[in-house]
Design an enzyme around this catalytic site. Structure first.
Site: not given
Length: 605
Positions: A263-265, A300, A401
């Site tokens: 999963r690439l942030d 993402e 967050n």
């Protein structure tokens, strides 16, 4: 893979690599200097330099476990940026690791089709009381029994201190040593595969953390000072050594650790002018290097772009799926009525936006975004398959967050959460759960770090200033109550409570999740075809009613839900009921639904 004598090693361009037993090649790109030394087991040896700034040295008589580092002309000792492991923290020497020492018991694992994915996001440090890879292994049977088919680890690359979310890593090849040895991570992946669980890894290619990043001291060209990200200077992805650093990192995790995907942030911050762009080159490299395996690459990206997720001949030729924040935001507004921050984009017509997400993917497909000052956001997405979207009601960002890290279990009633969970897990999109969600965990997931001195003060004060614009935190005393990210208590309170699933409410919630995932396995998964576009249809219904249909592989899947506090009517739906929330057992879809009730039906041709 390259086989050389007793060793089968991933051919990284950066770092330390065994070329044969006892012989190790050390390599680092340091174009800012003309001289560099390797410190190996306490002894310094000059390295040779080529015209492009690569330093290299072949050392003999070296054994795994030996500490090493690079020494700059001014005497500064720096760790290997491609270190496989650290002797201590990010400021100390790296350790030489034999990548072939671990003996895989499931070496022939090829993965599972993406259509079967039910993702479970977890943070190693707070998933168990011990916070280690080894402890997480003991909990994998629970997830497999629940119906989860893929776990997604939050970033594990070595970061400063012992505790943190992982998004401030500075050594992206080294599993964080507070979690365990690299072989412990391999054992986690191996055990998951034994249980038929895929394992995805969250990787951060958009920035480095604020403590322990030594690249500017010897490779200033690694960064593009003319462009900035929310976390500092941007990375110069157009430079070939920089590009290779990240492509090799992706291949390293997929090959050497046998991960099923990445999963690439925040890929909206990964920008370069070369063609093909880094993101596409990386995806191609992963698929071409590892043929015959199910490799799942997830993005993402707050831009809502579709071009990275196009299918070719029924397969994901680049990226497999996108975290669908729009689905979360619309659902969250419906459930809580919140409208601060980015929720302002979803506060109006929340139900219509949720329905659009379910039927077309993104809610924003080029429309003006109030939160983005009226600028257009997104691209058309209805042509993508339903499996290109990962939906969720909670994740590390959306919980952590928040100022005090509240989960939905503390924000909404259980019947509301039950209905929305039914929609999440039985839609034809790919669902994701956040650790503890299966028993309605009430402990918070807070933002935590392990910084010291001025950096600790800056992080704590900066976080409190960030919430000053929210009405609930405009008073100074309310901001002072926001937990200090660096306090040990903030980290400790974020560990999930496994005993909660033994309580009556936890058991009820677990049984619901198991039933939903079993229904998904039996009825939904067989209908999904990853390469087939299958947009849904919004059916006209009374206010507060959600009615959507999808035509899937010679069947029609129908969801009818009352998301209001009064009984509601919607167009009758043919087919057999495969799930009904609440205690009502229905043989057919009714024309009227009680408040906060959902029914899912299937009509086969």
């Amino acid at each position: 893979m390259v086989e050389t004598g007793d060793f089968t090693v991933f051919p990284k361009r950066w770092g330390a690599e065994f070329v044969r037993a006892g012989d190790v090649r050390f390599r680092i790109w340091a174009p800012d200097h003309t001289r560099l030394s390797l410190r190996l087991s306490g002894e310094d040896t000059p390295m040779s330099r080529d015209e492009d700034g690569w330093f290299e040295l072949l050392a003999s008589g070296v054994e795994a476990g030996a500490p090493y580092a690079f020494v700059l002309p001014d005497g500064l000792m720096v760790p290997d940026p491609a270190s496989r492991a650290q002797e201590g923290d990010v400021h100390g020497p790296s350790l030489l690791v034999d990548p072939t020492a671990y003996r895989w018991t499931n070496a022939n694992w090829r993965g599972r089709p993406w259509t079967e994915a039910v993702v479970y996001e977890l943070h190693i440090g707070t998933f168990t009381e011990e916070g280690t890879f080894a402890a997480a292994i003991e909990r994998l049977p629970h997830l497999a029994g629940l119906g989860v088919t893929a776990i997604e680890l939050m970033p594990i690359g070595q970061f400063s201190g012992n505790r943190g979310w992982g998004y401030d890593g500075v050594l992206p090849y080294a599993p964080h040593n507070a979690y365990g040895h690299p072989d412990d991570l391999k054992r986690l992946v191996d055990t998951a595969h034994q249980l038929n669980l895929m394992v995805l890894l969250d990787v951060v290619y958009n920035h480095f953390g604020p403590d322990g990043n030594y690249l500017p001291a010897y490779a200033s060209a690694f960064f593009d000072e003319a462009r900035h990200t929310p976390w500092g200077a941007a990375i110069a992805y157009g430079k070939q050594p920089v590009r290779q650093f990240f492509i090799d990192n992706a291949l390293y995790w997929l090959d050497e650790f046998n991960f099923d995907g990445l999963r690439l942030d925040a890929i909206d911050q990964i920008k370069d002018d070369r063609q093909p762009e880094l993101l596409i080159e990386l995806a191609r490299a992963a698929r071409e290097t590892l043929p015959g395996r199910h490799i799942h690459l997830v993005t993402e990206d707050n831009r809502n772009v579709a071009y990275l997720h196009e299918r070719s001949q029924g397969q994901a030729s680049q990226y497999t799926a996108e975290w669908n924040d729009d689905f979360h935001n619309a659902a969250h507004c419906l459930l809580t009525g919140e409208r601060d921050g980015y929720y302002e984009d979803f506060a109006d017509d929340s139900l219509a936006k949720l329905a659009r997400c379910m039927t077309e993917g993104f809610a924003y497909q080029g429309e003006p975004s109030p939160h983005a000052d009226g600028n257009a956001r997104g691209e058309p997405s209805a042509h993508l398959p339903t499996t290109a979207f990962i939906d969720f009601l909670q994740n590390h960002d959306q919980v952590g967050n928040r100022a005090t890290g509240e989960r939905l279990s503390l924000l909404v009633e259980s019947r509301q959460l039950e209905v929305m969970t039914t929609i999440l897990l039985l839609s034809p999109h790919i669902p994701m759960l956040f650790m503890g969600e299966e028993w309605d965990e009430t402990r918070p997931f807070l933002f935590f770090t392990d910084y010291h001195g001025d950096l600790a003060d800056a992080v704590r004060d900066g976080r409190r200033r960030e919430f000053a614009k929210f009405p609930a935190f405009q008073a100074e005393d309310s901001r002072e109550a926001i937990p200090d990210p660096n306090a040990m208590s903030t980290f400790a309170s974020s560990k999930i409570d496994w005993s909660a699933m033994e309580r009556s409410s936890g058991k009820v919630r677990l049984e619901l999740i198991r039933a939903l995932l079993e229904t998904r396995r039996q009825h939904i998964v067989p209908l999904l075809e990853d390469g087939v576009a299958s947009p849904g249809t919004v059916i006209e219904a009374q206010a507060g009613m959600l009615a959507v249909d999808w035509s899937l592989n010679n069947a029609v899947l129908r969801i009818r839900a009352n998301l209001g506090d009064r009984p509601g009517r919607c167009a009758g739906a043919r087919g057999s009921v495969i799930f009904s929330s609440g205690e009502i057992d229905l043989a057919a879809v009714p024309d009227e639904l009680a408040p906060w009730h959902a029914v899912v039906a299937l009509e086969r041709s």
